[in-house]
Design an enzyme around this catalytic site. Structure first.
Site, short mmCIF file in Angstrom:
data_model
loop_
_atom_site.label_atom_id
_atom_site.label_comp_id
_atom_site.label_asym_id
_atom_site.label_seq_id
_atom_site.Cartn_x
_atom_site.Cartn_y
_atom_site.Cartn_z
N LYS A 141 10.11 -7.41 -0.09
CA LYS A 141 8.62 -7.91 -0.13
C LYS A 141 7.81 -7.53 -1.19
O LYS A 141 6.78 -7.92 -1.32
CB LYS A 141 8.25 -7.63 1.49
N ALA A 175 6.01 -11.73 9.62
CA ALA A 175 5.55 -10.46 10.13
C ALA A 175 6.12 -9.47 9.19
O ALA A 175 7.27 -9.49 8.44
CB ALA A 175 6.14 -9.93 11.43
N THR A 176 5.61 -8.31 8.90
CA THR A 176 5.70 -7.22 7.86
C THR A 176 4.60 -6.11 7.78
O THR A 176 3.56 -6.41 8.54
CB THR A 176 5.49 -8.21 6.55
N THR A 177 4.89 -5.33 7.24
CA THR A 177 3.79 -4.38 6.92
C THR A 177 3.95 -4.21 5.20
O THR A 177 4.95 -3.56 4.54
CB THR A 177 3.56 -3.10 7.62
N SER A 182 1.64 -7.68 9.86
CA SER A 182 1.26 -7.39 11.42
C SER A 182 1.10 -6.04 11.64
O SER A 182 0.56 -5.59 12.56
CB SER A 182 2.40 -7.98 12.34
#
Lengths: 269, 255
Positions: free
Chosen positions: B64, B31-33, B168
């Site tokens: 990231k 999960a991440t943006t 996500s």
């Protein structure tokens, strides 16, 4: 017939003579450490002789282009696989040369039924700090040497000796100093090689060259200018101040113009 | 194929990803943006810093947005173990190509290299143990323009003409990006570096508001998103003090 020890020694001796003769026309390579990093310099006819091997490793070579390429690829493969599987810090010139290249080159040299590598290599390794830089040279027979401050490649050990004698007492601080020293050392080496060749001296012992006195700066610059008619000056730098992991960069003609002695920089344009 | 580092690794027995049984019930770090959009001087790429496993926050200092070389960046969403491995392979592949072939790999070649890795990773992605959905952005020296591409887990590449998002928290900000770019005071591509950075901070703060798996700004801990800029001069990272100043003056409600 080479099964007999004497024949084998004779064959290796012949091979050494053959190989020494192959380098007589080659262009010497000079490596000098300075505050900004490590400078490698040579003169070449189109095909480059100085290469990037890894983040902090640069290579200079003399010899047959195909053999140089083969050894260069071996170094590149070893360095990158090691850097990926372990880390960039574990890729060291010492390990690449001592445990990677040297055994291969020595074996090729001593297997008299196979072709030897017609190549000599100089590897410059940029240290994490100034004063920690290093050089490794390897001869066509697999003999390697570790050096700091400077290192050279030339057709024979006596020519190399003359270049080193010039470099030894010099102090090198700035990149300009390094370029100046490298150019002078190259000219001394190239003149000595040509003198040996002209006088028919034995390239192995290089007697012809050792008798020749070291020329003054003016004569050396004239020699370089003459060489620049058929060749171009090639300089690369492992630059301590470059951002990112890869420290290798080529000195372009614009930058060289500002670094070369005045009478040479005008010959560049 | 000449200069192919991944092929060299495979010849030595290297296998990317973990294939086999589906990871049912396993809480994988994910999960991440992440987002990228074109602004006046090039491309801005940004990402939050949270890594989660199920409901648990594993780490709040993840980077990231990873520099692959002087002119390209890969932003990662998905399973970090696989994503970081891909980044390391690409980083070595681009260097290896440049050093062996004595020329830079083309921008199209770089895109294809990532696509190939994603394709090789399909078994792990489908098993639920290694899905990666990255954004690749860089400066194309031949075309003299900065470009953005996003991928699906099977390796298909799509050009983000103006922007791209992944992770996500991306559904939240995708709509905002479309709105800002279409009806905002100016399109994203006209924004200055500072305006673009402020926009990125606002977008990631919005994503954190609605997605528990996206980390917001933590001023007490001095944690700000990673923001990198790609221009013709290469990749630069925006320093935390600069981001803090922009956040305090343009994003924080107390400003």
């Amino acid at each position: 017939m080479y099964e007999e020890p004497y024949r084998w020694v004779e064959a290796v001796g012949n091979r050494r003579q053959y190989l020494d003769a192959q380098f007589a026309q080659g262009s010497p390579v000079v490596g000098v450490s300075c505050d900004q990093g490590i400078l490698l310099m040579t003169m070449s006819k189109g095909t480059p002789k100085l290469y990037e091997i890894y983040d902090r490793l640069a290579l200079g070579g003399m010899g047959h282009p195909a053999d140089l390429e083969k050894l260069r690829f071996t170094l590149l493969e070893m360095a990158h696989v090691e850097g990926f599987n372990r880390s960039a810090s574990d890729v060291t010139g010492s390990r690449l040369i001592k445990y990677g290249i040297a055994p291969v080159v020595k074996q090729a040299f001593e297997e008299v039924f196979k072709a030897p590598f017609i190549a000599k290599l100089l590897l410059g390794e940029l240290g994490q700090k100034a004063g920690k830089d290093g050089f490794l040279t390897i001869n066509y027979d697999g003999v390697f040497e570790e050096k700091n401050r400077y290192a050279v490649l030339a057709a024979s050990s006596s020519v190399e000796q003359r270049m080193v004698e010039y470099l030894r007492p010099q102090s090198c601080v700035s990149l300009k100093d390094a370029v100046d020293l490298a150019i002078h050392a190259w000219a001394i080496g190239d003149r000595a090689q040509r003198h040996t060749d002209d006088t028919g001296g034995d390239p192995k012992d290089g007697k012809g060259s050792s008798d020749q006195p070291v020329a003054d700066s003016q004569t050396l610059m004239t020699h370089i200018r003459q060489c620049m008619q058929g060749k171009s000056i090639e300089c690369v730098l492992l630059d301590r101040h470059v951002a990112g992991t890869s420290k290798y960069r080529t000195l372009g003609s614009g930058e060289l113009e500002t670094l070369l002695p005045k009478d040479l920089s005008s010959a560049l344009t | 194929m000449q200069g192919d580092f991944y092929q060299l690794l495979k010849e030595q027995g290297y296998v990317l990803g973990m294939s086999g049984q589906a990871g049912v019930g396993q809480a994988l770090t994910t999960a991440t943006t992440i987002l990228a959009f074109k602004y006046r001087d090039g491309v801005l790429v940004a990402g939050d810093r949270r890594a989660t496993a199920g409901n648990m926050v594993m780490y709040d200092r993840t980077d990231k947005v990873l520099e692959i070389d002087r002119h390209s960046v890969m932003a990662i969403a998905g399973v970090p173990a696989t994503a970081y491995e891909m980044v390391r392979i690409l980083e070595h592949s681009f260097k290896y190509y440049r050093r062996t072939q004595l020329q830079e790999l083309s921008f199209e070649g770089k895109l294809r290299a990532l696509s190939k890795l994603l394709k090789e990773n399909v078994p792990a992605a489908l098993a639920g143990t290694g899905a990666v959905v990255p954004i690749f952005a860089g400066y194309d020296a031949e075309q003299e323009s900065a470009k953005i591409y996003f991928y699906d887990i099977l390796g298909a590449e799509f050009e983000g003409v103006e922007y791209a998002v992944s992770g996500s928290g991306s559904p939240t900000i995708r709509g905002i990006l479309h709105y800002v770019n279409t009806w905002g005071e100016q399109p994203l591509s006209a924004m200055s570096e500072e305006q673009a950075a402020v926009q990125a901070l606002r977008l990631l703060t919005s994503a954190a508001e609605f997605d528990s798996a996206t980390g917001g700004v933590n001023r007490e801990a001095g944690l700000y998103p990673v923001v990198k800029l790609i221009t013709p001069n290469g990749v630069t990272a925006m320093a935390d003090p600069h981001l803090r100043s922009l956040f305090e003056s343009n994003v924080s409600k107390g400003s």
